[in-house]
Design a protein around this motif. Structure first.
Motif, PDB file in Angstrom:
ATOM      1  N   MET A 270       0.844  -1.151   0.000  1.00 30.90           N
ATOM      2  CA  MET A 270       0.000   0.000   0.000  1.00 30.90           C
ATOM      3  C   MET A 270       0.895   1.220   0.000  1.00 30.90           C
ATOM      4  O   MET A 270       1.976   1.215   0.577  1.00 30.90           O
ATOM      5  CB  MET A 270      -0.970  -0.054   1.174  1.00 30.90           C
ATOM      6  CG  MET A 270      -0.566   0.614   2.424  1.00 30.90           C
ATOM      7  SD  MET A 270      -1.789   0.457   3.748  1.00 30.90           S
ATOM      8  CE  MET A 270      -2.162  -1.246   3.742  1.00 30.90           C
ATOM      9  N   TYR A 271       0.430   2.267  -0.665  1.00 35.18           N
ATOM     10  CA  TYR A 271       1.168   3.516  -0.828  1.00 35.18           C
ATOM     11  C   TYR A 271       0.270   4.653  -0.338  1.00 35.18           C
ATOM     12  O   TYR A 271      -0.879   4.750  -0.764  1.00 35.18           O
ATOM     13  CB  TYR A 271       1.525   3.707  -2.305  1.00 35.18           C
ATOM     14  CG  TYR A 271       2.259   4.982  -2.615  1.00 35.18           C
ATOM     15  CD1 TYR A 271       3.638   5.057  -2.433  1.00 35.18           C
ATOM     16  CD2 TYR A 271       1.593   6.099  -3.094  1.00 35.18           C
ATOM     17  CE1 TYR A 271       4.327   6.236  -2.725  1.00 35.18           C
ATOM     18  CE2 TYR A 271       2.273   7.274  -3.384  1.00 35.18           C
ATOM     19  CZ  TYR A 271       3.642   7.329  -3.196  1.00 35.18           C
ATOM     20  OH  TYR A 271       4.312   8.487  -3.478  1.00 35.18           O
ATOM     21  N   VAL A 272       0.783   5.481   0.552  1.00 37.51           N
ATOM     22  CA  VAL A 272      -0.003   6.592   1.082  1.00 37.51           C
ATOM     23  C   VAL A 272       0.103   7.775   0.118  1.00 37.51           C
ATOM     24  O   VAL A 272       1.191   8.308  -0.112  1.00 37.51           O
ATOM     25  CB  VAL A 272       0.471   6.999   2.492  1.00 37.51           C
ATOM     26  CG1 VAL A 272      -0.360   8.156   3.019  1.00 37.51           C
ATOM     27  CG2 VAL A 272       0.389   5.820   3.447  1.00 37.51           C
TER      28      VAL A 272
ATOM     29  N   LEU B  76      -1.663   7.655   7.733  1.00 37.53           N
ATOM     30  CA  LEU B  76      -2.292   6.345   7.906  1.00 37.53           C
ATOM     31  C   LEU B  76      -1.806   5.694   9.183  1.00 37.53           C
ATOM     32  O   LEU B  76      -0.607   5.654   9.456  1.00 37.53           O
ATOM     33  CB  LEU B  76      -1.935   5.435   6.723  1.00 37.53           C
ATOM     34  CG  LEU B  76      -2.389   3.983   6.840  1.00 37.53           C
ATOM     35  CD1 LEU B  76      -3.895   3.886   6.664  1.00 37.53           C
ATOM     36  CD2 LEU B  76      -1.674   3.112   5.839  1.00 37.53           C
TER      37      LEU B  76
ATOM     38  N   GLU C   4      -5.690   8.958   1.986  1.00 35.87           N
ATOM     39  CA  GLU C   4      -5.899   8.409   0.646  1.00 35.87           C
ATOM     40  C   GLU C   4      -4.792   7.416   0.352  1.00 35.87           C
ATOM     41  O   GLU C   4      -3.608   7.724   0.517  1.00 35.87           O
ATOM     42  CB  GLU C   4      -5.890   9.535  -0.376  1.00 35.87           C
ATOM     43  CG  GLU C   4      -6.227   9.078  -1.776  1.00 35.87           C
ATOM     44  CD  GLU C   4      -6.302  10.232  -2.765  1.00 35.87           C
ATOM     45  OE1 GLU C   4      -6.757   9.966  -3.887  1.00 35.87           O
ATOM     46  OE2 GLU C   4      -5.921  11.365  -2.432  1.00 35.87           O
ATOM     47  N   LEU C   5      -5.172   6.215  -0.090  1.00 33.76           N
ATOM     48  CA  LEU C   5      -4.228   5.114  -0.301  1.00 33.76           C
ATOM     49  C   LEU C   5      -4.349   4.539  -1.697  1.00 33.76           C
ATOM     50  O   LEU C   5      -5.421   4.567  -2.301  1.00 33.76           O
ATOM     51  CB  LEU C   5      -4.527   3.953   0.661  1.00 33.76           C
ATOM     52  CG  LEU C   5      -4.590   4.232   2.137  1.00 33.76           C
ATOM     53  CD1 LEU C   5      -5.064   2.987   2.860  1.00 33.76           C
ATOM     54  CD2 LEU C   5      -3.241   4.661   2.629  1.00 33.76           C
TER      55      LEU C   5
ATOM     56  N   VAL D 193      -3.776   0.748  -2.951  1.00 35.66           N
ATOM     57  CA  VAL D 193      -3.560  -0.588  -2.409  1.00 35.66           C
ATOM     58  C   VAL D 193      -3.584  -1.592  -3.546  1.00 35.66           C
ATOM     59  O   VAL D 193      -4.527  -1.626  -4.342  1.00 35.66           O
ATOM     60  CB  VAL D 193      -4.647  -0.946  -1.365  1.00 35.66           C
ATOM     61  CG1 VAL D 193      -4.418  -2.338  -0.810  1.00 35.66           C
ATOM     62  CG2 VAL D 193      -4.682   0.089  -0.252  1.00 35.66           C
TER      63      VAL D 193
END
Length: 67
Positions: free
Chosen positions: A1-3, A8, A44-45, A47
């Protein structure tokens, strides 16, 4: 997952992490986990789920639970 935006909160097994925009976490989804906003702002992610999630690869600063 990338923020993508926001902060987060990721609980991964017995680890507590806070990720900021640009930070990533990769982990086996069989490990008990929870994720959500770290504060009262939206997060906001991006995934992706794949077969490579057999090991946890974390690239985030570990925060203490009493922050």
């Amino acid at each position: 997952m990338y923020v993508l935006g926001g902060r987060l909160r990721l609980l991964l097994g017995d680890r507590r992490l806070t990720l900021a925009p640009g930070e990533v976490a990769e982990f086996d989804t069989h490990v008990p986990h929870w994720l959500g906003p770290a504060d009262d702002q939206p997060v906001e992610l991006l995934v992706l789920f794949g077969r490579q999630g057999e090991r946890a690869h974390l690239r985030a600063r570990t925060r203490h639970s009493g922050e």
